[in-house]
Design an enzyme around this catalytic site. Structure first.
Site, PDB file in Angstrom:
ATOM      1  N   ASP A 139      39.272 -46.776 -63.322  1.00  0.00           N
ATOM      2  CA  ASP A 139      39.189 -47.583 -62.314  1.00  0.00           C
ATOM      3  C   ASP A 139      39.200 -46.760 -60.562  1.00  0.00           C
ATOM      4  O   ASP A 139      38.562 -47.062 -59.384  1.00  0.00           O
ATOM      5  CB  ASP A 139      40.156 -48.815 -61.153  1.00  0.00           C
ATOM      6  CG  ASP A 139      41.848 -48.291 -61.230  1.00  0.00           C
ATOM      7  OD1 ASP A 139      41.997 -46.976 -61.619  1.00  0.00           O
ATOM      8  OD2 ASP A 139      42.421 -48.877 -61.373  1.00  0.00           O
ATOM      9  N   HIS A 140      39.892 -46.181 -60.708  1.00  0.00           N
ATOM     10  CA  HIS A 140      39.811 -44.572 -59.519  1.00  0.00           C
ATOM     11  C   HIS A 140      39.094 -44.105 -59.154  1.00  0.00           C
ATOM     12  O   HIS A 140      38.720 -43.343 -59.087  1.00  0.00           O
ATOM     13  CB  HIS A 140      41.053 -43.886 -59.445  1.00  0.00           C
ATOM     14  CG  HIS A 140      42.178 -44.664 -59.877  1.00  0.00           C
ATOM     15  ND1 HIS A 140      42.578 -45.711 -60.260  1.00  0.00           N
ATOM     16  CD2 HIS A 140      43.324 -44.396 -58.759  1.00  0.00           C
ATOM     17  CE1 HIS A 140      43.521 -45.813 -58.978  1.00  0.00           C
ATOM     18  NE2 HIS A 140      44.133 -44.919 -58.250  1.00  0.00           N
ATOM     19  N   ASP A 204      50.747 -45.619 -61.208  1.00  0.00           N
ATOM     20  CA  ASP A 204      50.546 -45.897 -60.366  1.00  0.00           C
ATOM     21  C   ASP A 204      51.441 -46.593 -58.640  1.00  0.00           C
ATOM     22  O   ASP A 204      51.994 -47.792 -59.703  1.00  0.00           O
ATOM     23  CB  ASP A 204      49.134 -47.090 -60.371  1.00  0.00           C
ATOM     24  CG  ASP A 204      48.723 -47.054 -58.776  1.00  0.00           C
ATOM     25  OD1 ASP A 204      47.490 -46.109 -57.911  1.00  0.00           O
ATOM     26  OD2 ASP A 204      48.594 -47.806 -57.410  1.00  0.00           O
ATOM     27  N   ARG A 489      47.583 -48.803 -47.672  1.00  0.00           N
ATOM     28  CA  ARG A 489      47.664 -48.098 -47.542  1.00  0.00           C
ATOM     29  C   ARG A 489      46.571 -47.156 -46.683  1.00  0.00           C
ATOM     30  O   ARG A 489      45.794 -47.834 -46.453  1.00  0.00           O
ATOM     31  CB  ARG A 489      48.131 -47.004 -49.104  1.00  0.00           C
ATOM     32  CG  ARG A 489      49.081 -46.116 -48.207  1.00  0.00           C
ATOM     33  CD  ARG A 489      49.140 -44.846 -49.589  1.00  0.00           C
ATOM     34  NE  ARG A 489      50.418 -46.189 -50.188  1.00  0.00           N
ATOM     35  CZ  ARG A 489      50.795 -45.969 -51.509  1.00  0.00           C
ATOM     36  NH1 ARG A 489      49.489 -45.136 -52.459  1.00  0.00           N
ATOM     37  NH2 ARG A 489      51.429 -46.835 -51.935  1.00  0.00           N
ATOM     38  N   SER A 684      51.723 -42.232 -52.788  1.00  0.00           N
ATOM     39  CA  SER A 684      51.550 -43.008 -54.471  1.00  0.00           C
ATOM     40  C   SER A 684      52.573 -42.141 -55.244  1.00  0.00           C
ATOM     41  O   SER A 684      53.326 -41.745 -55.244  1.00  0.00           O
ATOM     42  CB  SER A 684      49.908 -42.316 -54.404  1.00  0.00           C
ATOM     43  OG  SER A 684      49.876 -41.814 -55.664  1.00  0.00           O
ATOM     44  N   ARG A 686      51.892 -40.384 -57.534  1.00  0.00           N
ATOM     45  CA  ARG A 686      50.731 -39.451 -58.090  1.00  0.00           C
ATOM     46  C   ARG A 686      51.818 -38.312 -58.676  1.00  0.00           C
ATOM     47  O   ARG A 686      52.024 -37.643 -57.212  1.00  0.00           O
ATOM     48  CB  ARG A 686      50.118 -38.963 -57.087  1.00  0.00           C
ATOM     49  CG  ARG A 686      49.172 -38.405 -56.896  1.00  0.00           C
ATOM     50  CD  ARG A 686      48.064 -37.714 -56.235  1.00  0.00           C
ATOM     51  NE  ARG A 686      47.297 -39.683 -55.450  1.00  0.00           N
ATOM     52  CZ  ARG A 686      47.057 -39.368 -54.409  1.00  0.00           C
ATOM     53  NH1 ARG A 686      46.863 -38.595 -53.461  1.00  0.00           N
ATOM     54  NH2 ARG A 686      46.654 -41.087 -54.141  1.00  0.00           N
TER      55      ARG A 686
END
Length: 798
Positions: A139-140, A204, A489, A684, A686
């Protein structure tokens, strides 16, 4: 502040408590009756096991101990209830904020950008399959530009190598694979995997979206996910519980999004750190399941571990509408036993009350999701702050707001505006959250309405929300402009790479109204728009449907998940010459001594998010290649001593970008640290924001405070996060200073026990200063750091 009855000072050691229990001095309760549960569907949570675990929890804590909903679900997933709940907790009375919970999640979900590194780490463990069910969601990596079909084709072509890698890994290890265009991870999880009482991890930060369906869903880094995937217990400091009481009922223009926008304004981006947000009260009964998911999704913006709602009839309706009647039936049986709500006598650490009946729409931003302004005050604020009055674009959808209810409420507005002869005055983008949503909107009409209005329908992917947006409206980088989005965000530069784009977060309804007006000062409750006929038009309050009249359409065949048993014959597709994927080399273990000779690479000031540390957008293509993506490390950070962005100075005064200097020091084998302010690593999940500094030579990050996920990610990669014992000491250390640790090695050898200080020798004067620090390193985390990373330790155990 209301304090739970589980709280009291530290007490007796675990072994003596267990001995007392065996001698009958800690009361035990009878075992729970074992009900019959359906286990034929792998997407039904393991309710039988959870009931048995819950019985053990009640034995350990006592039958009369009142628990919140979050605690019921968390504790039912403990690997060893006695060990987790009785170690250093005074007989289980002081668990929150003290106990280290060793948990066994039911499921892991990974999006394509973070899945690359998670799978590369999992592969080093040499296991034939994952220990628990898992899914990958592509999806990213799709850029929003022209429209769904064109963008999807371009995205697949550009990222074929990565998608092939993810699909081959899914086939080899038995992971469900959701192809590009199938949907955004959180929407797909809500529609397919989330279930009352489930506990899952997701790579995520907005994984808590599933909390809208009574799921404990926690955003983590890839190393955390790997722990769960190999079957090892996953550790979490027992969260405190923030109760949010909802009263009344939403009406008019107020929406579920406004609940969390308002709450973010109250709590700020740090106010939820260390808490699970648990909603309760009569207002909950008035919300839809997807509305609860929207609220849970943005709990990440206040730093909360996760958010959760009690099991309600709305959940049953949603489960049935998404073709999960069997899950609904089993969840009701489970809730009859465990009671998926807080016990009547359970107490929260803090309580905030929100009256839905008086709540008005809110707009949050720019540049931070907690700058909250009521709609009635926004026009005045725009003028006072000199924010742009012209609206460049309105963007709705994303994982936060792409439900059937959201889209039908927006359609009611678009249709009446079109009937008055109006079309959006600003660019208008719509992102469906999944192909199931898209096909249902196509069947029931809203999709065609959006097209007729001139809206651009983007692919079922994250797109502009995470920086995958190629604009064609003439707005150049460096041009101040305003956009309104229903996203979650809005950090500087996040959506389009332009640091001067101001993203204002709002509900889809408010975004749509602003898009038709073309201005940021429009108030749809009080203001009118001129029509081609000369008449004034005013929007009616939006209206929509909670769920479709018929069950959701099934996604198109090409967007359904690939499900298969593990196949050891499959070769994972990684080219040895790839610039996007690279096998991982293990990090060096911690030296058998204190650290010495470290240098401060850069001292940063202001907000330093994971976007700051590891930018997304065009850099997403390197998520599977650590050396290449490390070239962006801290490249939007502000140098506290010069005010420059992405500038650092070597010891001889030579000027470099921050990643350039980090790379030079790595090649020179010069270890370093970063000095930062509050909430370092906000945003995030991340983990690249921890991996990249570690790869370039970071050993310590010294900050005033950390965001939860990032602090854990640093430890998992062997970097020690320390906070100032006295925040004023931030002024005593600067770039180039030489640093040695005092007590760090002993603390690690002692399993996280002990104090740590830093001996700082000033680069320019030679003056020496001792800076006292604090840490939150647990026994397991100390082991990760000593081994060099959690992965080093996990791979040895397998």
């Amino acid at each position: 502040m209301r304090t739970a009855n589980l709280m009291c000072p530290r007490g007796t050691h675990l072994q003596s408590l267990i001995a007392r229990s065996r001698q009958g001095r800690i009361p035990r309760t009878r075992s729970f009756a074992t009900p019959s549960f359906n286990n034929s569907n792998p997407r039904i949570p393991p309710y039988l096991k959870l009931v048995k675990n819950y019985g053990k929890v009640k034995e350990v804590l006592g039958k009369s101990t009142a628990l919140t909903l979050a605690e019921k679900i968390l504790y039912s997933h403990l690997d060893n209830a006695e060990e987790s709940l009785l170690t250093n907790t005074n007989g289980g009375r002081n668990i929150r904020g003290i106990a280290n919970l060793k948990l066994k999640p039911d499921r892991v979900a990974m999006q394509d950008a973070s899945a690359q590194m998670a799978l590369l780490q999992f592969m080093t463990c040499n296991l034939p399959s994952t220990a628990i069910p898992a899914s990958i969601h592509c999806d990213h990596l799709i850029v929003g530009e022209r429209g769904a079909q064109s963008d999807l084709e371009s995205g697949i072509k550009m990222n074929q190598e990565v998608f092939d890698f993810l699909e081959s890994a899914a086939k080899k290890y038995g992971i469900e694979f959701w192809p590009p265009g199938a949907g955004i991870i959180h929407q797909s999880v809500l529609e397919n995997y989330a279930a009352p009482g489930l506990m899952m991890l997701g790579t995520d930060s907005h994984t808590p979206n599933a909390g809208g369906l009574s799921t404990i869903a926690i955003g983590v880094g890839g190393a955390d996910a790997v722990e769960a995937l190999v079957g090892a217990p996953w550790e979490l400091k027992a969260p405190r519980i923030l109760g949010v009481e909802l009263k009344g009922e939403l009406s008019g223009w107020a929406s579920p999004k406004d609940v969390i926008l308002n709450l973010a304004g109250q709590l700020t981006v740090r106010g939820g750190t260390g808490f699970i947000i648990e909603y309760f009260g009569p207002g909950v009964d008035t919300l839809s399941c997807t509305g609860m998911a929207t609220i849970s999704n943005m709990g990440a913006e206040v730093g909360a571990t996760t958010s959760i709602f009690p099991f309600k009839p709305a959940h049953v309706r949603y489960l049935k509408a998404t073709h999960r009647d069997d899950v609904a039936a089993e969840a009701k049986k489970f809730s009859d036993i465990v009671q998926l709500r807080a016990d009547a006598d359970a107490k929260y650490d803090e309580v905030i009350t929100i009256d839905l009946s008086t709540l008005e729409p809110h707009i949050n931003g720019p540049f931070t999701p907690d700058l909250s302004t009521p709609l009635s005050q926004f026009k005045q604020t725009v003028k006072e702050e000199s924010w742009p009055e012209k609206l460049s674009a309105g963007l709705i959808g994303s994982c936060t707001n792409s439900s059937y209810q959201d889209m039908t409420r927006v359609e009611s507005m678009v249709r009446e505006a079109m009937e008055a002869g109006l079309k959006p005055a600003s660019d208008f983008y719509i992102t469906p959250g999944s192909d199931q949503i898209r096909e249902t909107l196509r069947r029931d009409g809203p999709l065609e309405t959006f097209k007729e209005a001139g809206g651009t329908l983007l692919s079922n992917a994250c797109g502009p929300c995470i920086g995958q947006w190629k604009r064609h409206d003439g707005v150049e980088k460096g041009t101040p402009n305003a956009i309104f989005t229903s996203y979650n965000r809005n950090f500087r530069g996040r959506n389009d790479g332009n640091p001067d784009t101001m993203n204002f977060l709002a509900s889809p309804e408010i975004v749509t109204a602003m898009a038709f007006a073309g201005t940021t000062t429009f108030n749809p409750i009080t203001d009118s728009l001129p029509t081609p006929s000369g008449k004034e038009f005013r929007f009616n309050p939006p209206s929509g449907l909670e769920i479709p009249p018929k069950p959701f359409e099934v996604a198109r065949e090409e967007f359904r998940p690939l499900t298969q048993a593990p196949d050891p014959s499959v070769t994972v597709a990684i080219s040895p010459t790839s610039e996007r994927l690279a096998l991982l080399e293990p990090f060096d273990p911690f030296p058998a001594s204190e650290l010495s000779g470290l240098r401060v690479l850069v001292k940063v000031t202001g907000k330093c998010t994971t976007d700051t540390i590891s930018a997304a957008g065009p850099w997403l293509k390197y998520k599977g290649h650590l050396p290449n993506i490390s070239e962006n490390t801290l490249n939007t950070a502000i140098n506290a001593e010069t005010g420059e962005v992405n500038v650092a100075y070597d010891l001889d005064g030579s000027k470099y970008t921050i990643p350039e200097l980090g790379k030079r020091w790595r090649e020179a084998r010069q270890p370093w640290l970063v000095v930062a302010e509050h909430n370092y690593g906000e945003g995030s999940a991340r983990e690249h924001a921890a991996l990249q500094p570690r790869y370039l030579g970071a050993r310590i990050v010294l900050a005033k405070s950390f965001a939860r996920i990032h602090e854990t990610n640093l430890k998992k990669q062997g970097v020690v996060p320390l906070t100032f014992a006295d925040e004023a000491d931030y002024d005593k250390i600067g770039a180039g200073d030489e640093v040695a640790t005092v007590g760090l090695y002993e603390m690690l050898l002692s399993g996280g026990k002990g104090d740590v200080a830093l001996k700082v020798k000033k680069h320019r004067t030679g003056e020496e200063v001792l800076i006292k620090t604090k840490h939150a390193v647990s026994k397991d985390q100390a082991g990760f750091i000593l081994a060099g990373s959690a992965l080093n330790l996990l791979s040895k155990r397998q």
